[in-house]
Design an enzyme around this catalytic site. Structure first.
Site, PDB file in Angstrom:
ATOM      1  N   HIS A 104       0.836  -1.206   0.000  1.00 52.92           N
ATOM      2  CA  HIS A 104       0.000   0.000   0.000  1.00 52.92           C
ATOM      3  C   HIS A 104       0.873   1.258   0.000  1.00 52.92           C
ATOM      4  CE1 HIS A 104      -3.268   2.750   1.379  1.00 52.92           C
ATOM      5  NE2 HIS A 104      -2.271   3.303   2.057  1.00 52.92           N
ATOM      6  N   GLU A 105       1.872   1.307   0.899  1.00 57.48           N
ATOM      7  CA  GLU A 105       2.735   2.479   0.990  1.00 57.48           C
ATOM      8  C   GLU A 105       3.553   2.675  -0.292  1.00 57.48           C
ATOM      9  OE1 GLU A 105       2.479   4.589   3.322  1.00 57.48           O
ATOM     10  OE2 GLU A 105       1.150   3.392   4.578  1.00 57.48           O
ATOM     11  N   HIS A 108       1.610   4.367  -3.028  1.00 49.06           N
ATOM     12  CA  HIS A 108       1.612   5.836  -3.021  1.00 49.06           C
ATOM     13  C   HIS A 108       2.790   6.367  -3.828  1.00 49.06           C
ATOM     14  CE1 HIS A 108      -1.720   6.592  -0.379  1.00 49.06           C
ATOM     15  NE2 HIS A 108      -1.219   5.881   0.609  1.00 49.06           N
ATOM     16  N   GLU A 189      -5.833   7.085  -1.075  1.00 46.57           N
ATOM     17  CA  GLU A 189      -5.803   5.911  -0.195  1.00 46.57           C
ATOM     18  C   GLU A 189      -6.501   4.725  -0.845  1.00 46.57           C
ATOM     19  OE1 GLU A 189      -4.138   5.486   2.611  1.00 46.57           O
ATOM     20  OE2 GLU A 189      -3.334   7.506   2.317  1.00 46.57           O
ATOM     21  N   ASP A 193      -4.734   1.172  -1.922  1.00 48.23           N
ATOM     22  CA  ASP A 193      -5.309  -0.134  -1.548  1.00 48.23           C
ATOM     23  C   ASP A 193      -5.461  -1.022  -2.775  1.00 48.23           C
ATOM     24  OD1 ASP A 193      -5.471   0.473   1.129  1.00 48.23           O
ATOM     25  OD2 ASP A 193      -7.584   1.043   1.078  1.00 48.23           O
TER      26      ASP A 193
END
Length: 251
Positions: A104-105, A108, A189, A193
């Site tokens: 997930h990070e 980004h 976000e 995901d």
């Protein structure tokens, strides 16, 4: 045109602090240790290589020193990227869930959210200082005269003028812009995901988010009207629902 110099200072200051804070300042308050050689470390580097993320160092931080809050973050410029895992995260979730959360990070970063957020923040600073210059310039003294500063016998200090500007004229504008930024943050976000889910880690991301949300005492299903304005991250229930629906469409 002084606002250009102020914005330039803020841009340089923000860039420098993005480098100094995690490297020099945060280690003054928390202990950073290289992550021990393990299967998890090998898998994290493999995930970084898969996504072309130039990971050079991997740390564990003693976040439990102050709270049970769990987190993981990335920092660095160019080819010198680093990842920091809170020890609380290591204790609360298993290795597969850590990889899903890092997916997930890393999403980004891969999707350009980090750079776009920085650019939007700098644009926000530029717009606010430009509007302040319009109110602070010659012939625009009505705001300050209302507070007893006539500009002749009683000139207003620059810092006080800035404070009055942000508390009066800019306040309603800031509310609108903050809402727009919150909507964009929530969209990012959901996108991160989906990125982790596309890596085949949807199930582990969901269980990992549930665990850390329980440990961090997060509100899983707050009032939707309150959340849409105040929550930069979507509530857990919405995130789980979005991932479940995405899986159904894929299958």
């Amino acid at each position: 045109s002084f606002y250009i110099y102020v914005w330039g200072f803020m841009f340089v200051f923000s860039t420098i602090m993005m480098t100094l804070v995690p490297v020099f300042i945060m280690p003054l308050f928390n202990k950073y240790e290289p992550l021990e050689d393990s299967e998890l470390k090998t898998r994290i580097y493999a995930l970084a290589d898969r996504l072309k993320y130039p990971l050079t160092k991997l740390f564990m931080m003693d976040g439990s020193k102050r709270s049970s809050h769990s987190n993981a973050f990335m920092f660095g410029f160019g080819k010198n990227k680093r990842i920091v895992l809170y020890d609380t995260l290591m204790n609360q979730v298993d290795d597969d869930e850590i990889l899903a959360i890092l997916g997930h990070e890393l999403g980004h970063w891969k999707l350009g959210h980090t750079l776009s957020s920085f650019a939007v923040t700098q644009a926000y600073f530029g717009a606010s200082f430009y509007c302040f210059s319009l109110c602070y310039g010659a012939g625009s003294t009505d705001l300050y005269r209302a507070f007893g500063f006539d500009g002749v016998d009683r000139p207003i200090p620059t810092m006080l003028a800035l404070l009055l500007f942000f508390q009066t004229i800019w306040a309603p504008i800031d509310k609108v812009l903050s809402f727009i930024l919150t909507i964009n943050s929530r969209r990012n976000e959901f996108a991160a995901d989906r990125f982790s889910s596309d890596l085949g880690m949807s199930a582990k991301l969901q269980t990992g988010l549930c665990k850390i949300s329980l440990e961090n005492l997060g509100a899983m299903c707050p009032d939707p009207w309150y959340a849409i304005y105040h929550y930069s991250h979507p509530p857990l229930v919405e995130r789980l629902s979005a991932m479940t629906n995405s899986e159904k469409k894929t299958n």
